[in-house]
Design a protein around this motif. Structure first.
Motif, PDB file in Angstrom:
ATOM      1  N   GLU A 137      -7.535  -1.650  -5.165  1.00 11.53           N
ATOM      2  CA  GLU A 137      -6.872  -0.356  -4.979  1.00 11.53           C
ATOM      3  C   GLU A 137      -7.678   0.498  -4.005  1.00 11.53           C
ATOM      4  N   SER A 173       0.206  -2.942  -4.505  1.00 10.93           N
ATOM      5  CA  SER A 173      -1.254  -3.049  -4.489  1.00 10.93           C
ATOM      6  C   SER A 173      -1.739  -4.486  -4.504  1.00 10.93           C
ATOM      7  N   LYS A 182      -6.848  -0.152  -0.309  1.00 15.77           N
ATOM      8  CA  LYS A 182      -5.622   0.530   0.124  1.00 15.77           C
ATOM      9  C   LYS A 182      -5.863   2.025   0.264  1.00 15.77           C
ATOM     10  N   SER A 183      -6.614   2.590  -0.671  1.00 18.16           N
ATOM     11  CA  SER A 183      -6.874   4.029  -0.656  1.00 18.16           C
ATOM     12  C   SER A 183      -7.624   4.458   0.595  1.00 18.16           C
TER      13      SER A 183
END
Length: 463
Positions: free
Chosen positions: A83, A77, A86-87
């Motif tokens: 985060e 990450s 990336k999600s």
């Protein structure tokens, strides 16, 4: 999707030639045609994810996109700004999510909706979040409570099947060919002129029930076989023909001055691509594949994606189904000219993609302001932190650059460093489209898209 949604069944009348093990055509209602057309709204990353979720270890490889997705998932990450950034790439949302949740059967398994609601729970203000990098600030117009973000489960009772159709009108029935051309069931002349069927002596009708597993099988087959309906009904496997060549398109004439650097490491003695080196801008470009809907991919590639059934679906929406059969003009455009959700495009995107407009009017009446989202604290920008160098395998697996690991790999393959040459490339729109196209069907996407032109063009700088 909900368990109740997975219990939905469709009845198909299918005309087959059992001796040849071939589907001639199927007759379906608009609700099933809508489900099939909804394949065009699925982002590439969503397809990889739902196939993996449904089939587990038996999930088929979707060209080089499966390994691209897995490489992204395995990146620590700390390579990303947040985060949430990336999600978004791992769980991309379609701009048609709200419509697809009204389908008789929605396979998209999309993330929950987010709403801005009053913190005092007066519920007189409930506004959908339509931007990934802005949050609303301000007060509820009714009780002056602060606005907060609330995640609403996809099984929300307000999301129900649409009685008047999602993409097509409910009064229409359709014919579907083996390679997924869809056309209105308008008369006998279609059997001859469009489907090319003149001899029905060996034809017979069978009734087939399609549920959630069958639709997933049909999605899988549409990515791997030129005859997905025959493969499913007669339980056989037909492979899509592969082409090892430079992927070129008529779209290369589109003007776009942005370029990126890519360093190819090639074995001198065999002209085999070993790996590529690139900075975060090129890696973000690769990751952007995952947010593009299938319909957008076919549009970018001038209706020639090498996925024959998907190209057929696109042609059906664009040409074979007359406008009068669609629910409205927007329904057709969502299939053939899909936009990217607001906030998804990074500053490093190179493909000519259209993003959704951010409609501010509904919020202005509540005197709401904006602040940077927790997903993108710096506003619209980049997914990846930089500067940083990455290694990219031929199948688009992305890993952090590590010279010790690379030298060990060369040693294991018994390739001396003296047999490795470095080729510098400028990646513009033409090359970008070539890589996108190759990634759909090939597990050697970089070689198929770029290596042939490197061999043919000695003017490229070699070190």
């Amino acid at each position: 999707m909900s368990h109740a949604g997975k219990d939905i069944k469709f009845s198909l009348k299918v005309m087959v030639n059992k001796k040849k093990g071939k589907v001639l055509f199927a007759e379906v209602d608009s609700s099933f045609a809508d489900v099939l057309l909804s394949f065009l709204t699925l982002p590439l990353g969503t397809i990889v994810r739902i196939l993996k979720k449904h089939y587990g270890d038996d999930a088929p490889a979707f060209g080089s996109l499966s390994t691209l997705y897995n490489g992204l998932a395995n990146l620590d990450s700390d390579h990303f700004w947040t985060e949430g950034a990336k999600s978004i790439l791992l769980h991309p949302r379609s701009s048609s999510d709200a419509e697809c949740k009204k389908l008789g059967l929605d396979i998209s398994d999309s993330p929950p909706f987010e709403y801005f609601v009053c913190s005092k729970e007066c519920y007189k203000l409930r506004l959908r979040s339509i931007s990934m990098f802005y949050d609303i600030t301000g007060k509820c117009n009714s009780c002056k409570g602060n606005l907060i973000k609330e995640v609403v489960d996809n099984n929300d009772a307000q999301i129900v099947a649409c009685e008047d159709g999602v993409f097509t009108k409910t009064t229409v029935s359709f014919l579907i060919t083996d390679d997924l051309h869809i056309m209105p069931n308008a008369g006998l002349s279609q059997i001859v002129s469009v489907l090319g069927i003149t001899d029905m002596d060996e034809a017979e009708t069978i009734l087939i029930t399609f549920g959630f597993p069958n639709v997933m099988d049909l999605l899988k087959a549409s990515l791997t076989s030129p005859t997905p309906l025959s493969d499913l009904i007669f339980k056989k496997t037909t492979k899509m023909s592969s082409t090892k060549r430079i992927y070129e398109d008529g779209t290369s004439s589109i003007s776009n001055s942005k370029t990126m650097n890519l360093k190819l490491m090639v074995q001198k003695s065999t002209n085999k691509l070993l790996y590529a080196e690139a900075e975060e801008d090129f890696v973000e470009f690769l990751f952007s594949f995952l947010i593009i809907p299938l319909g957008g991919v076919v549009s970018l590639l001038s209706r020639n994606s090498n996925l024959k059934p998907i190209d057929s679906l696109y042609k059906s929406a664009a040409d074979l189904i007359h406008d009068k059969y669609f629910k409205n003009p927007d329904a057709k455009n969502r299939l053939i000219k899909p936009s990217i959700p607001h906030g998804y495009l990074s500053e490093n995107h190179i493909l000519p993609l259209t993003k959704e407009c951010l409609l501010l009017a509904p919020y202005n009446i509540f005197s709401c302001g904006w602040r940077s989202s927790t997903r993108f604290p710096n506003g619209q920008g980049s997914y990846l932190k930089g500067p940083r160098t990455y290694k990219i395998a031929d199948d688009l697996t992305v890993t952090p650059f590590c010279i010790i690991s690379i030298l060990s790999g060369l040693k294991d393959q018994k390739i001396p460093v003296s047999d490795v040459k470095e080729v510098m490339l400028q990646i513009g729109l033409k090359e970008a489209l070539s890589i996108l196209k190759a990634s759909l069907t090939s597990t050697t996407a970089l070689s198929d898209a770029l290596l042939s032109q490197v061999v043919k063009e000695p003017s490229k700088r070699e070190v």
